[in-house]
Write an enzyme that holds these catalytic residues in place. Sequence first.
Site, PDB file in Angstrom:
ATOM      1  N   ARG A   3     -51.994 -45.964  45.595  1.00 27.45           N
ATOM      2  CA  ARG A   3     -50.953 -46.880  45.108  1.00 27.45           C
ATOM      3  C   ARG A   3     -49.672 -46.132  44.711  1.00 27.45           C
ATOM      4  O   ARG A   3     -48.941 -46.584  43.834  1.00 27.45           O
ATOM      5  CB  ARG A   3     -51.455 -47.725  43.933  1.00 27.45           C
ATOM      6  CG  ARG A   3     -52.544 -48.724  44.324  1.00 27.45           C
ATOM      7  CD  ARG A   3     -52.922 -49.611  43.171  1.00 27.45           C
ATOM      8  NE  ARG A   3     -54.068 -50.442  43.502  1.00 27.45           N
ATOM      9  CZ  ARG A   3     -54.908 -50.972  42.612  1.00 27.45           C
ATOM     10  NH1 ARG A   3     -54.702 -50.754  41.320  1.00 27.45           N
ATOM     11  NH2 ARG A   3     -55.923 -51.712  42.987  1.00 27.45           N
ATOM     12  N   ARG A  34     -45.950 -50.492  42.362  1.00 28.51           N
ATOM     13  CA  ARG A  34     -45.335 -51.139  41.202  1.00 28.51           C
ATOM     14  C   ARG A  34     -44.785 -50.193  40.152  1.00 28.51           C
ATOM     15  O   ARG A  34     -44.018 -50.614  39.285  1.00 28.51           O
ATOM     16  CB  ARG A  34     -46.372 -52.073  40.563  1.00 28.51           C
ATOM     17  CG  ARG A  34     -46.795 -53.211  41.481  1.00 28.51           C
ATOM     18  CD  ARG A  34     -48.021 -53.909  40.946  1.00 28.51           C
ATOM     19  NE  ARG A  34     -49.197 -53.052  41.009  1.00 28.51           N
ATOM     20  CZ  ARG A  34     -50.389 -53.380  40.519  1.00 28.51           C
ATOM     21  NH1 ARG A  34     -50.534 -54.560  39.912  1.00 28.51           N
ATOM     22  NH2 ARG A  34     -51.410 -52.571  40.630  1.00 28.51           N
ATOM     23  N   ARG A  85     -39.124 -55.641  46.463  1.00 26.37           N
ATOM     24  CA  ARG A  85     -40.138 -56.682  46.568  1.00 26.37           C
ATOM     25  C   ARG A  85     -39.807 -57.921  45.749  1.00 26.37           C
ATOM     26  O   ARG A  85     -40.575 -58.895  45.754  1.00 26.37           O
ATOM     27  CB  ARG A  85     -41.482 -56.124  46.067  1.00 26.37           C
ATOM     28  CG  ARG A  85     -42.316 -55.341  47.086  1.00 26.37           C
ATOM     29  CD  ARG A  85     -43.013 -56.214  48.125  1.00 26.37           C
ATOM     30  NE  ARG A  85     -43.459 -57.484  47.625  1.00 26.37           N
ATOM     31  CZ  ARG A  85     -44.545 -57.667  46.890  1.00 26.37           C
ATOM     32  NH1 ARG A  85     -45.313 -56.648  46.557  1.00 26.37           N
ATOM     33  NH2 ARG A  85     -44.883 -58.877  46.473  1.00 26.37           N
ATOM     34  N   ASP A 100     -52.139 -54.006  52.772  1.00 24.65           N
ATOM     35  CA  ASP A 100     -53.157 -54.555  51.886  1.00 24.65           C
ATOM     36  C   ASP A 100     -54.446 -54.688  52.673  1.00 24.65           C
ATOM     37  O   ASP A 100     -54.413 -54.932  53.890  1.00 24.65           O
ATOM     38  CB  ASP A 100     -52.733 -55.912  51.331  1.00 24.65           C
ATOM     39  CG  ASP A 100     -53.656 -56.383  50.214  1.00 24.65           C
ATOM     40  OD1 ASP A 100     -54.701 -56.995  50.535  1.00 24.65           O
ATOM     41  OD2 ASP A 100     -53.362 -56.115  49.045  1.00 24.65           O
ATOM     42  N   TYR A 118     -64.546 -60.428  48.839  1.00 20.16           N
ATOM     43  CA  TYR A 118     -63.400 -61.321  48.689  1.00 20.16           C
ATOM     44  C   TYR A 118     -63.628 -62.637  49.425  1.00 20.16           C
ATOM     45  O   TYR A 118     -63.306 -63.721  48.923  1.00 20.16           O
ATOM     46  CB  TYR A 118     -62.133 -60.654  49.229  1.00 20.16           C
ATOM     47  CG  TYR A 118     -61.454 -59.722  48.257  1.00 20.16           C
ATOM     48  CD1 TYR A 118     -60.918 -60.202  47.063  1.00 20.16           C
ATOM     49  CD2 TYR A 118     -61.328 -58.372  48.541  1.00 20.16           C
ATOM     50  CE1 TYR A 118     -60.277 -59.345  46.171  1.00 20.16           C
ATOM     51  CE2 TYR A 118     -60.683 -57.509  47.657  1.00 20.16           C
ATOM     52  CZ  TYR A 118     -60.168 -58.004  46.477  1.00 20.16           C
ATOM     53  OH  TYR A 118     -59.537 -57.165  45.603  1.00 20.16           O
TER      54      TYR A 118
END
Length: 365
Positions: A43, A47, A56, A92, A167
Amino acid sequence: MTTDTTGTVARDGDSRPGGPADSPFIRACRRRPVPHTPVWFMRQAGRSLPEYREIRASVPMLESCRRPELVTEITLQPVRRHGVDAAILFSDIVVPVAAAGIDLDIVPGTGPVVAEPIRTAADVERIRLITRDDVSYVDEAVRQLVVELGDTPLIGFAGAPFTLASYLVEGGPSRTHAKTKALMYGDPELWHALCARLADVTLAFLRVQIEAGVSAVQLFDSWAGALSEADYRRFVLPHSTAVLSGLVDAGVPRIHFGVGTAELLGAMGEAGADVVGVDWRTPLDVATGRIGADKAVQGNLDPCVLLAPWPVVEAEVRRILEQGRAAPGHVFNLGHGVMPETDPEVLTRVVALVHELSSRRADQG
């Protein structure tokens, strides 16, 4: 002689000097001598970076993964800022599943949410196999990045069948994976059919990335730590092995990573990867004993340590480098992903520290 997709030609496991294939990262993955311990962060493109948040701000996650110009820019941001030894493709794990026909969205603050969770054999049949055309935006982004990165290797990635299946069965993230386990135990035939289909999709997705030019791939099994070793071997290992063994002729290192997998490391080492990622819970020297001396390791600074004062960070970096010496190859990383509140300057300092300490040791050795 086999062609190495990093742009050099490999003969009997060796490659000509220069280019990504001769980078410290790839050399460490292949358990070869390195001028310094390579470092990148899971990552790292995300963020914690203000430039990422800016780009984004008005673009949904799935859309950003489908726009090659955005993927290229976001992937390059941490390379420019931190000087890491490898880039990882911004994407992703659900991208190939969406391309395979599953109706899903990545909801801010929640994660992937599936409109119609998998329950039956007919639901499994809805997951179609993918081709390069289905993920042409990934192919284009990788090709752009290979040019932009030059000698810096690019890591491709995908989610492992178990995590994707979780998921799809749960309908989104889960703390207990209760529905997933209920399907595993209650209908093993359907479970294996689902995971086999997802293994095919994952393998195709990784091959698109490899053919476009990535230098290595990482298979994320984020939720495998929810299982016992016996269940992992029965319900998961065959399908992860199908993906990783399906890339044995691809000419790039294969990395396998999961969270909470201390008791699974030996089994994960059998799945066919060249490098096994280790989360922060298991010291790297202990992990090496479980994985085996024929694998490199990756990890494993606790991401939360990056929020502590610098002397604490430095001490932990030194400890991990020392424990990593037990492995035949070590790629410095976190034990999971960079947290959003991490100060980017700390990441930059960690890269410099890892390079300084390991370069000094290499010179002395």
